[in-house]
Write an enzyme that holds these catalytic residues in place. Structure first.
Site, short mmCIF file in Angstrom:
data_model
loop_
_atom_site.label_atom_id
_atom_site.label_comp_id
_atom_site.label_asym_id
_atom_site.label_seq_id
_atom_site.Cartn_x
_atom_site.Cartn_y
_atom_site.Cartn_z
N ASP A 22 0.97 -1.15 0.05
CA ASP A 22 -0.01 -0.03 -0.08
C ASP A 22 0.86 1.06 0.08
OD1 ASP A 22 -2.29 -1.40 0.15
OD2 ASP A 22 -2.31 -1.64 2.28
N LYS A 69 0.52 -8.26 -2.38
CA LYS A 69 -0.95 -7.68 -2.76
C LYS A 69 -0.73 -6.16 -3.32
CE LYS A 69 -4.27 -6.03 0.05
NZ LYS A 69 -5.01 -5.17 -0.45
N ASP A 80 -5.68 -6.74 -6.34
CA ASP A 80 -7.01 -6.55 -5.54
C ASP A 80 -7.78 -5.41 -5.91
OD1 ASP A 80 -8.77 -6.73 -3.34
OD2 ASP A 80 -7.69 -5.69 -1.78
N LEU A 81 -8.76 -5.56 -7.27
CA LEU A 81 -9.43 -4.61 -7.47
C LEU A 81 -10.88 -4.63 -7.26
CD1 LEU A 81 -7.34 -4.47 -11.26
CD2 LEU A 81 -7.03 -3.22 -8.92
N LYS A 82 -11.23 -5.46 -6.63
CA LYS A 82 -12.67 -5.67 -6.16
C LYS A 82 -13.65 -5.35 -7.40
CE LYS A 82 -11.64 -5.09 -1.39
NZ LYS A 82 -10.18 -4.66 -1.29
N HIS A 117 -16.73 -4.82 -9.57
CA HIS A 117 -18.22 -4.99 -9.33
C HIS A 117 -19.02 -4.30 -10.43
CE1 HIS A 117 -21.58 -4.43 -5.84
NE2 HIS A 117 -22.02 -4.81 -6.92
N ASP A 118 -19.56 -4.72 -11.26
CA ASP A 118 -20.08 -4.35 -12.60
C ASP A 118 -21.37 -5.38 -13.13
OD1 ASP A 118 -20.78 -2.61 -14.65
OD2 ASP A 118 -19.00 -1.69 -14.59
N ILE A 119 -21.75 -4.96 -14.16
CA ILE A 119 -22.55 -6.03 -14.81
C ILE A 119 -21.70 -7.06 -15.50
CG2 ILE A 119 -24.44 -4.43 -15.53
CD1 ILE A 119 -23.25 -4.40 -18.38
N PRO A 120 -22.19 -8.53 -15.36
CA PRO A 120 -21.35 -9.72 -15.61
C PRO A 120 -20.70 -9.50 -16.88
CG PRO A 120 -23.55 -10.23 -15.03
CD PRO A 120 -23.62 -8.80 -15.02
N THR A 170 -19.24 -6.92 -18.33
CA THR A 170 -18.17 -5.95 -18.42
C THR A 170 -17.13 -6.60 -17.37
OG1 THR A 170 -19.60 -4.09 -18.49
CG2 THR A 170 -17.38 -3.64 -17.30
N THR A 187 -15.09 -5.01 5.69
CA THR A 187 -14.83 -5.02 7.14
C THR A 187 -15.51 -3.60 7.82
OG1 THR A 187 -12.74 -4.87 6.97
CG2 THR A 187 -13.56 -6.90 7.72
N ARG A 209 -2.23 -9.07 13.04
CA ARG A 209 -1.30 -8.17 13.89
C ARG A 209 -0.79 -9.26 14.81
NH1 ARG A 209 -1.84 -5.31 10.49
NH2 ARG A 209 -2.64 -3.25 10.38
N GLN A 219 -7.23 -1.22 12.23
CA GLN A 219 -8.01 -2.53 12.22
C GLN A 219 -8.67 -2.85 13.74
OE1 GLN A 219 -8.57 -4.46 9.49
NE2 GLN A 219 -6.74 -4.34 8.23
N ARG A 255 1.16 -3.09 6.99
CA ARG A 255 2.03 -2.13 7.91
C ARG A 255 2.98 -2.77 8.77
NH1 ARG A 255 -2.97 1.54 8.98
NH2 ARG A 255 -3.84 -0.59 8.42
O1 C5P Z 1 -1.65 -2.61 6.79
P1 C5P Z 1 -2.62 -3.67 7.10
O2 C5P Z 1 -2.01 -4.99 7.58
O3 C5P Z 1 -3.78 -3.34 7.82
O4 C5P Z 1 -3.03 -3.97 5.62
C1 C5P Z 1 -4.07 -4.84 5.12
C2 C5P Z 1 -4.46 -4.90 3.72
O5 C5P Z 1 -5.81 -5.73 3.56
C3 C5P Z 1 -4.88 -3.46 3.20
O6 C5P Z 1 -4.25 -3.51 2.01
C4 C5P Z 1 -6.26 -3.46 3.18
O7 C5P Z 1 -6.57 -2.59 2.24
C5 C5P Z 1 -6.48 -4.93 2.93
N1 C5P Z 1 -7.90 -5.23 3.57
C6 C5P Z 1 -8.40 -5.15 4.80
N2 C5P Z 1 -9.54 -5.45 5.15
C7 C5P Z 1 -10.67 -5.90 4.18
C8 C5P Z 1 -10.13 -6.19 2.98
C9 C5P Z 1 -8.93 -5.64 2.61
O8 C5P Z 1 -7.44 -4.75 5.71
N3 C5P Z 1 -11.75 -6.37 4.78
#
Ligand code: C5P
Length: 240
Positions: free
Chosen positions: A10, A33, A60-62, A64-67, A69, A123, A185, A194, A215
């Site tokens: 990130d 990622k 990780d582009l998530k 979400h659109d019509i099937p 596309t 989340t 963590r 988090q 992180r």
């Molecule tokens: O720095 P950290 O360990 O919190 O990073 C977690 C990674 O996982 C980040 O790229 C965050 O966007 C991603 N993520 C998340 N929770 C989700 C989906 C993705 O923390 N539900």
């Protein structure tokens, strides 16, 4: 089964990303990622660059659109040779199925098809938001489980969820269905933003099949040491 540890890259600048990666040993086969922030800035080129250096990429582009596309987009992503990619399960079974078809069709001959992971409820969504904004009558846990089942039925290879949600769901899914969990963590590290976290070992015990860690590794004074410690905790029961 291979149980990867994905390092979340990130960054807002690719120089910083390469600086970080160059501090790590054993780059070949390392799982990373890459999210929207980097992809929208640098495009497919950065995926190709990482791939050429031997990194296994979770893009990780998530989607979400019509099937239609989503299928066409998944086709393009598969051509990049990523290890896995994501869609929102809320896009519906037809969309998830279309994503899978796109990945299969777009994968170059002889290469593995990227794994398709479905994001259930983010989340950041609370019980309150689920009820009052999404007008969903299920509890958050039941909605996550329902979306996970829909994703499996539609052909997804796994879901993204909290490590604390895996335990209650795991037994209802095929053995090879992946539970990929951020919110990791180590004991000695603060939580950052988090809310619901687990240590790598707890995630493994709960049944996570892959973890995403950002992180605690990228911001560490010694990233290689942090990576090794987290990997050790994540793999500690492997030999048993
Ligand atoms: O720095 P950290 O360990 O919190 O990073 C977690 C990674 O996982 C980040 O790229 C965050 O966007 C991603 N993520 C998340 N929770 C989700 C989906 C993705 O923390 N539900």
């Amino acid at each position: 089964m291979n149980k990867p540890l994905f390092i979340a890259l990130d960054y807002d600048d690719q120089e910083k990303m390469w600086l970080f990666l160059n501090q790590l040993k054993d780059k070949q086969g390392l799982h990373v990622k890459l999210g929207m922030e980097m992809f929208y800035q640098y495009g497919p080129e950065i995926v190709r660059d990482l791939s050429a250096k031997g990194y296994q990429i979770f893009l990780d582009l998530k989607l979400h659109d019509i099937p239609n596309t989503v299928k066409r987009t998944a086709h393009q992503l598969a051509a990049l040779g990523v290890y896995c990619t994501t869609v929102h399960a809320l896009g519906g079974k037809q969309m998830i199925q279309a994503a899978k078809e796109g990945l299969i069709e777009g994968t170059p001959a002889g290469k593995p098809v990227p794994k398709l992971l479905a994001v259930t409820e983010l989340t950041s969504i609370s019980e309150e938001v689920l009820k009052n904004e999404q007008h969903c009558s299920l509890s958050l846990a039941d909605e996550v489980k329902s979306l996970a089942h829909q994703a499996q039925e539609a052909g997804a290879d796994g879901i993204i969820c909290s490590p604390l949600e895996v335990k209650a769901m795991k037994s209802e899914f095929n053995n090879d269905f992946m539970f990929v969990t951020p919110g990791i963590r180590p004991k000695s590290y603060q939580k950052d933003d988090q809310a619901r976290v687990a240590t790598p070992a707890q995630a493994r015990e709960n049944g996570s099949t892959a973890i995403v860690v950002g992180r605690p590794i990228t911001q560490a004074a010694d990233p290689q040491k942090a990576y090794e410690e987290i990997l050790k905790d994540w793999s500690k029961n492997d030999a048993k």
